[in-house]
Design a protein around this motif. Structure first.
Motif, PDB file in Angstrom:
ATOM      1  N   MET A   1       0.910  -1.229   0.083  1.00 49.33           N
ATOM      2  CA  MET A   1       0.109   0.142  -0.048  1.00 49.33           C
ATOM      3  C   MET A   1       0.930   1.158   0.001  1.00 49.33           C
ATOM      4  O   MET A   1       0.664   2.180  -0.623  1.00 49.33           O
ATOM      5  CB  MET A   1      -0.882   0.106   1.257  1.00 49.33           C
ATOM      6  N   ILE A   2       2.053   1.144   0.689  1.00 47.31           N
ATOM      7  CA  ILE A   2       2.820   2.266   0.806  1.00 47.31           C
ATOM      8  C   ILE A   2       3.401   2.714  -0.717  1.00 47.31           C
ATOM      9  O   ILE A   2       3.629   3.901  -1.207  1.00 47.31           O
ATOM     10  CB  ILE A   2       3.994   2.221   1.955  1.00 47.31           C
ATOM     11  N   ALA A   3       3.894   1.512  -1.099  1.00 45.80           N
ATOM     12  CA  ALA A   3       4.660   1.594  -2.604  1.00 45.80           C
ATOM     13  C   ALA A   3       3.405   2.183  -3.343  1.00 45.80           C
ATOM     14  O   ALA A   3       3.978   2.963  -4.569  1.00 45.80           O
ATOM     15  CB  ALA A   3       4.890   0.214  -3.001  1.00 45.80           C
ATOM     16  N   MET A   4       2.092   1.722  -3.538  1.00 48.68           N
ATOM     17  CA  MET A   4       1.145   2.347  -4.337  1.00 48.68           C
ATOM     18  C   MET A   4       1.001   3.850  -4.247  1.00 48.68           C
ATOM     19  O   MET A   4       0.931   4.505  -5.126  1.00 48.68           O
ATOM     20  CB  MET A   4      -0.023   1.564  -4.038  1.00 48.68           C
ATOM     21  N   LEU A   5       0.794   4.324  -2.940  1.00 50.56           N
ATOM     22  CA  LEU A   5       0.846   5.594  -2.386  1.00 50.56           C
ATOM     23  C   LEU A   5       1.932   6.439  -2.997  1.00 50.56           C
ATOM     24  O   LEU A   5       1.716   7.495  -3.504  1.00 50.56           O
ATOM     25  CB  LEU A   5       0.534   5.735  -1.099  1.00 50.56           C
ATOM     26  N   ALA A   6       3.097   5.861  -3.057  1.00 50.63           N
ATOM     27  CA  ALA A   6       4.362   6.497  -3.334  1.00 50.63           C
ATOM     28  C   ALA A   6       4.250   6.698  -4.694  1.00 50.63           C
ATOM     29  O   ALA A   6       4.632   7.863  -5.337  1.00 50.63           O
ATOM     30  CB  ALA A   6       5.594   5.744  -2.848  1.00 50.63           C
ATOM     31  N   LYS A   7       3.800   5.670  -5.597  1.00 50.88           N
ATOM     32  CA  LYS A   7       3.624   5.830  -6.917  1.00 50.88           C
ATOM     33  C   LYS A   7       2.487   6.879  -7.308  1.00 50.88           C
ATOM     34  O   LYS A   7       3.006   7.797  -8.265  1.00 50.88           O
ATOM     35  CB  LYS A   7       3.057   4.497  -7.671  1.00 50.88           C
ATOM     36  N   LEU A   8       1.471   7.106  -6.706  1.00 49.60           N
ATOM     37  CA  LEU A   8       0.573   8.046  -6.847  1.00 49.60           C
ATOM     38  C   LEU A   8       1.309   9.315  -6.657  1.00 49.60           C
ATOM     39  O   LEU A   8       1.076  10.467  -7.472  1.00 49.60           O
ATOM     40  CB  LEU A   8      -0.605   8.035  -6.012  1.00 49.60           C
ATOM     41  N   LEU A   9       1.908   9.623  -5.603  1.00 51.98           N
ATOM     42  CA  LEU A   9       2.667  10.954  -5.292  1.00 51.98           C
ATOM     43  C   LEU A   9       3.578  11.212  -6.369  1.00 51.98           C
ATOM     44  O   LEU A   9       3.996  12.202  -6.613  1.00 51.98           O
ATOM     45  CB  LEU A   9       3.146  10.825  -3.944  1.00 51.98           C
ATOM     46  N   LYS A 155      10.796  13.239   4.914  1.00 49.93           N
ATOM     47  CA  LYS A 155      11.751  12.940   4.021  1.00 49.93           C
ATOM     48  C   LYS A 155      12.867  12.230   4.659  1.00 49.93           C
ATOM     49  O   LYS A 155      13.515  11.539   3.939  1.00 49.93           O
ATOM     50  CB  LYS A 155      12.464  14.186   3.463  1.00 49.93           C
ATOM     51  N   ALA A 156      12.798  12.050   5.928  1.00 54.50           N
ATOM     52  CA  ALA A 156      13.822  11.293   6.670  1.00 54.50           C
ATOM     53  C   ALA A 156      13.330   9.936   6.937  1.00 54.50           C
ATOM     54  O   ALA A 156      14.061   9.041   7.550  1.00 54.50           O
ATOM     55  CB  ALA A 156      14.104  11.853   7.877  1.00 54.50           C
ATOM     56  N   SER A 157      11.982   9.718   6.381  1.00 55.07           N
ATOM     57  CA  SER A 157      11.683   8.352   6.943  1.00 55.07           C
ATOM     58  C   SER A 157      11.789   7.375   5.638  1.00 55.07           C
ATOM     59  O   SER A 157      12.159   7.502   4.888  1.00 55.07           O
ATOM     60  CB  SER A 157       9.885   8.351   7.020  1.00 55.07           C
ATOM     61  N   LYS A 158      11.256   6.160   6.407  1.00 59.69           N
ATOM     62  CA  LYS A 158      11.355   4.861   5.121  1.00 59.69           C
ATOM     63  C   LYS A 158      10.013   5.291   3.933  1.00 59.69           C
ATOM     64  O   LYS A 158      10.648   4.866   2.938  1.00 59.69           O
ATOM     65  CB  LYS A 158      10.895   3.621   5.994  1.00 59.69           C
ATOM     66  N   VAL A 162      11.083   4.941   0.136  1.00 63.40           N
ATOM     67  CA  VAL A 162      10.383   4.112  -0.917  1.00 63.40           C
ATOM     68  C   VAL A 162      10.165   5.015  -2.163  1.00 63.40           C
ATOM     69  O   VAL A 162      10.321   4.628  -3.293  1.00 63.40           O
ATOM     70  CB  VAL A 162       9.329   3.454  -0.345  1.00 63.40           C
ATOM     71  N   TYR A 163       9.630   6.229  -1.752  1.00 61.24           N
ATOM     72  CA  TYR A 163       9.403   7.218  -3.054  1.00 61.24           C
ATOM     73  C   TYR A 163      10.400   7.287  -3.897  1.00 61.24           C
ATOM     74  O   TYR A 163      10.155   7.444  -4.865  1.00 61.24           O
ATOM     75  CB  TYR A 163       8.727   8.275  -2.230  1.00 61.24           C
ATOM     76  N   GLN A 164      11.733   7.676  -3.292  1.00 66.54           N
ATOM     77  CA  GLN A 164      12.829   7.983  -3.894  1.00 66.54           C
ATOM     78  C   GLN A 164      13.392   6.827  -4.617  1.00 66.54           C
ATOM     79  O   GLN A 164      13.672   7.025  -5.995  1.00 66.54           O
ATOM     80  CB  GLN A 164      13.976   8.675  -3.139  1.00 66.54           C
ATOM     81  N   ALA A 165      13.219   5.695  -4.239  1.00 64.15           N
ATOM     82  CA  ALA A 165      13.616   4.389  -5.045  1.00 64.15           C
ATOM     83  C   ALA A 165      12.699   4.341  -6.350  1.00 64.15           C
ATOM     84  O   ALA A 165      13.065   3.887  -7.307  1.00 64.15           O
ATOM     85  CB  ALA A 165      13.381   3.284  -4.028  1.00 64.15           C
ATOM     86  N   LEU A 166      11.351   4.691  -6.194  1.00 62.20           N
ATOM     87  CA  LEU A 166      10.524   4.663  -7.230  1.00 62.20           C
ATOM     88  C   LEU A 166      10.937   5.822  -8.333  1.00 62.20           C
ATOM     89  O   LEU A 166      10.305   5.611  -9.398  1.00 62.20           O
ATOM     90  CB  LEU A 166       9.034   4.521  -6.684  1.00 62.20           C
ATOM     91  N   ALA A 167      11.209   6.909  -7.740  1.00 56.41           N
ATOM     92  CA  ALA A 167      11.544   7.863  -8.674  1.00 56.41           C
ATOM     93  C   ALA A 167      12.538   7.707  -9.603  1.00 56.41           C
ATOM     94  O   ALA A 167      12.838   8.394 -10.584  1.00 56.41           O
ATOM     95  CB  ALA A 167      11.439   9.316  -7.830  1.00 56.41           C
ATOM     96  N   GLU A 168      13.719   6.945  -8.976  1.00 57.39           N
ATOM     97  CA  GLU A 168      14.648   6.841  -9.933  1.00 57.39           C
ATOM     98  C   GLU A 168      14.664   5.709 -11.111  1.00 57.39           C
ATOM     99  O   GLU A 168      13.735   5.099 -11.277  1.00 57.39           O
ATOM    100  CB  GLU A 168      15.594   6.327  -9.113  1.00 57.39           C
TER     101      GLU A 168
END
Length: 168
Positions: A1-9, A155-158, A162-168
């Motif tokens: 769920m966190i990964a899906m939310l990160a993809k949406l963001l 920005k200091a959290s996990k 995950v968001y940064q990993a998906l952005a790259e």
């Protein structure tokens, strides 16, 4: 769920067209408000797979509108019942029900009929509202959010990692 939310963001913060994300939410309105195992939902999911939309937004929108459907079900049932029992439509609906295809659509069910009508009425407003909200978010809210203290903590959290990993 966190990964899906990160993809949406990521999609919200990217340069992708706001219409793609807005269309994902509008299609999710149909699949979320109507019963999942309906023939028209297969068609909507097929359209969602073919078109260039953000599929993460589609799935999150479906979850959101499925929750909203529980609140709207009594109104959808009442609307479906009034349409299905309307005297002027009886002959037409009886003719449709004689066909195997129309019987498979389950439009003779009050919930399916009512929720489909509600989702069709709400499709264009949800599409336009989502597009407008995405544009406002990108132009005004994103800069303001970057300045918040909570953003710096996140920005200091996990989640941000995950968001940064998906952005790259």
């Amino acid at each position: 769920m966190i990964a899906m939310l990160a993809k949406l963001l990521k999609a919200l913060n990217s340069d992708s067209a706001p219409g793609q994300i807005a269309l994902a939410f509008a299609l999710a309105l149909i699949t979320g408000l109507t019963p999942l195992f309906s023939l028209h939902n297969v068609f909507v999911i097929f359209i969602a797979c073919i078109l260039r939309i953000n599929f993460g937004a589609f799935l999150l929108g479906t979850l959101f509108f499925s929750g909203l459907a529980y609140l709207l079900d009594p109104a959808a049932i009442a609307l479906g019942e009034s349409v299905l029992t309307h005297a002027a439509a009886q002959g037409f609906l009886t003719d449709l029900y004689q066909s195997d295809f129309w019987r498979a659509t389950r439009f003779n069910n009050t919930l399916v009929m009512g929720s489909f009508i509600i989702s069709m009425i709400g499709f264009i407003p949800v599409l336009l509202l989502a597009r407008w909200l995405i544009t406002v978010y990108r132009h005004k809210v994103m800069a303001w959010v970057e300045k918040l203290k909570i953003t710096k903590i996140l920005k200091a959290s996990k989640f941000y990692k995950v968001y940064q990993a998906l952005a790259e």
